[in-house]
Design a protein around this motif. Sequence first.
Motif, mmCIF file in Angstrom:
data_model
loop_
_atom_site.group_PDB
_atom_site.id
_atom_site.type_symbol
_atom_site.label_atom_id
_atom_site.label_comp_id
_atom_site.label_asym_id
_atom_site.label_seq_id
_atom_site.Cartn_x
_atom_site.Cartn_y
_atom_site.Cartn_z
ATOM 1 N N SER A 294 0.834 -1.206 0.000
ATOM 2 C CA SER A 294 0.000 0.000 0.000
ATOM 3 C C SER A 294 0.867 1.254 0.000
ATOM 4 O O SER A 294 0.570 2.234 -0.681
ATOM 5 C CB SER A 294 -0.927 0.012 1.210
ATOM 6 N N TYR A 295 1.944 1.212 0.782
ATOM 7 C CA TYR A 295 2.884 2.341 0.816
ATOM 8 C C TYR A 295 3.633 2.454 -0.508
ATOM 9 O O TYR A 295 3.718 3.538 -1.093
ATOM 10 C CB TYR A 295 3.870 2.177 1.975
ATOM 11 N N THR A 296 4.179 1.336 -0.992
ATOM 12 C CA THR A 296 4.996 1.388 -2.217
ATOM 13 C C THR A 296 4.158 1.692 -3.451
ATOM 14 O O THR A 296 4.708 2.118 -4.471
ATOM 15 C CB THR A 296 5.801 0.091 -2.430
ATOM 16 N N ASP A 297 2.852 1.493 -3.388
ATOM 17 C CA ASP A 297 1.982 1.880 -4.507
ATOM 18 C C ASP A 297 1.758 3.384 -4.551
ATOM 19 O O ASP A 297 1.557 3.951 -5.620
ATOM 20 C CB ASP A 297 0.624 1.176 -4.392
ATOM 21 N N LEU A 298 1.805 4.055 -3.395
ATOM 22 C CA LEU A 298 1.485 5.486 -3.318
ATOM 23 C C LEU A 298 2.708 6.407 -3.317
ATOM 24 O O LEU A 298 2.669 7.491 -3.908
ATOM 25 C CB LEU A 298 0.654 5.765 -2.060
ATOM 26 N N ALA A 299 3.774 6.019 -2.641
ATOM 27 C CA ALA A 299 4.917 6.915 -2.435
ATOM 28 C C ALA A 299 5.582 7.388 -3.731
ATOM 29 O O ALA A 299 5.941 8.573 -3.833
ATOM 30 C CB ALA A 299 5.942 6.254 -1.519
ATOM 31 N N GLN B 59 7.824 11.584 -7.766
ATOM 32 C CA GLN B 59 7.752 12.124 -9.130
ATOM 33 C C GLN B 59 7.270 13.568 -9.139
ATOM 34 O O GLN B 59 7.756 14.383 -9.917
ATOM 35 C CB GLN B 59 6.838 11.255 -9.987
ATOM 36 N N GLN B 60 6.317 13.878 -8.272
ATOM 37 C CA GLN B 60 5.771 15.232 -8.185
ATOM 38 C C GLN B 60 6.873 16.254 -7.890
ATOM 39 O O GLN B 60 6.799 17.395 -8.330
ATOM 40 C CB GLN B 60 4.699 15.264 -7.098
ATOM 41 N N PHE B 61 7.906 15.829 -7.160
ATOM 42 C CA PHE B 61 8.997 16.733 -6.786
ATOM 43 C C PHE B 61 10.293 16.393 -7.523
ATOM 44 O O PHE B 61 11.379 16.751 -7.086
ATOM 45 C CB PHE B 61 9.199 16.695 -5.262
ATOM 46 N N ASN B 62 10.148 15.711 -8.654
ATOM 47 C CA ASN B 62 11.281 15.365 -9.531
ATOM 48 C C ASN B 62 12.329 14.513 -8.835
ATOM 49 O O ASN B 62 13.523 14.643 -9.093
ATOM 50 C CB ASN B 62 11.910 16.628 -10.129
ATOM 51 N N GLY B 63 11.870 13.651 -7.946
ATOM 52 C CA GLY B 63 12.771 12.726 -7.265
ATOM 53 C C GLY B 63 13.110 11.545 -8.158
ATOM 54 O O GLY B 63 12.269 11.058 -8.910
ATOM 55 N N SER C 238 0.793 14.501 -0.523
ATOM 56 C CA SER C 238 0.834 13.214 -1.221
ATOM 57 C C SER C 238 1.766 12.225 -0.520
ATOM 58 O O SER C 238 1.438 11.039 -0.407
ATOM 59 C CB SER C 238 1.224 13.384 -2.693
ATOM 60 N N TYR C 239 2.921 12.694 -0.011
ATOM 61 C CA TYR C 239 3.801 11.759 0.692
ATOM 62 C C TYR C 239 3.236 11.401 2.062
ATOM 63 O O TYR C 239 3.298 10.253 2.490
ATOM 64 C CB TYR C 239 5.234 12.272 0.837
ATOM 65 N N LYS D 33 0.188 11.121 2.903
ATOM 66 C CA LYS D 33 -0.869 10.126 2.707
ATOM 67 C C LYS D 33 -0.270 8.743 2.488
ATOM 68 O O LYS D 33 -0.813 7.742 2.969
ATOM 69 C CB LYS D 33 -1.749 10.520 1.529
ATOM 70 N N ALA D 34 0.845 8.658 1.781
ATOM 71 C CA ALA D 34 1.521 7.373 1.584
ATOM 72 C C ALA D 34 2.120 6.888 2.895
ATOM 73 O O ALA D 34 2.013 5.704 3.242
ATOM 74 C CB ALA D 34 2.608 7.509 0.516
ATOM 75 N N LYS D 35 2.732 7.782 3.627
ATOM 76 C CA LYS D 35 3.416 7.428 4.880
ATOM 77 C C LYS D 35 2.471 6.791 5.895
ATOM 78 O O LYS D 35 2.867 5.907 6.658
ATOM 79 C CB LYS D 35 4.070 8.687 5.456
ATOM 80 N N VAL D 36 1.227 7.211 5.897
ATOM 81 C CA VAL D 36 0.230 6.631 6.799
ATOM 82 C C VAL D 36 0.145 5.113 6.589
ATOM 83 O O VAL D 36 -0.029 4.357 7.538
ATOM 84 C CB VAL D 36 -1.151 7.294 6.572
ATOM 85 N N HIS D 37 0.315 4.667 5.355
ATOM 86 C CA HIS D 37 0.228 3.242 5.033
ATOM 87 C C HIS D 37 1.465 2.461 5.492
ATOM 88 O O HIS D 37 1.437 1.239 5.503
ATOM 89 C CB HIS D 37 0.018 3.042 3.530
ATOM 90 N N ARG D 38 2.521 3.156 5.845
ATOM 91 C CA ARG D 38 3.738 2.510 6.348
ATOM 92 C C ARG D 38 3.689 2.334 7.867
ATOM 93 O O ARG D 38 4.346 1.461 8.425
ATOM 94 C CB ARG D 38 4.956 3.358 5.958
ATOM 95 N N ALA D 39 2.882 3.141 8.527
ATOM 96 C CA ALA D 39 2.812 3.138 9.996
ATOM 97 C C ALA D 39 2.375 1.773 10.513
ATOM 98 O O ALA D 39 1.398 1.196 10.050
ATOM 99 C CB ALA D 39 1.843 4.213 10.469
#
Length: 94
Positions: free
Chosen positions: A19-24, A29-33, A72-73, A75-81
Motif C-alpha cells: 500500500s505504501y509502495t503503490d502510493l509513495a 515524481q511530483q517533486f522530480n525525485g 501526497s507523501y 498520505k503514503a506514509k500513513v500506510h507505512r505506519a
Amino acid sequence: MKGYWIAHVTVHHPEKYRSYTDLAPAAFQQFNGQLLARGGRFTQLEGNEHQRNVIIEFPSFEQALNCYHSDSYQKAKVHRAGIASAQVVIVEGV
C-alpha cells in the motif's frame, strides 16, 4: 545543490507494505525525485542492519524537504505506519 533522501527500512508485514509502495512514488515524481537505490543487495559494515536501503535524489534540498512534507507523501506514509520501521534523513549534496 541537490538533496537526497536516505532511508533505512525494515518491513514487518510485506503484504501490507505494498500500500505504501503503490502510493509513495507519485510523491517522489511530483517533486522530480529519482530513485537511485531501493532495496537490492547490500553489505552492512557498521550499525544496525535494515532490510531495505533507499536513496532518492532531488534537484534541491528544498524539494526533498517539500516532498517529505507534502500531502501526497504524508498520505503514503500513513500506510507505512505499524507495518515498517524507518529511519529517514535528508541531506544536501556536495
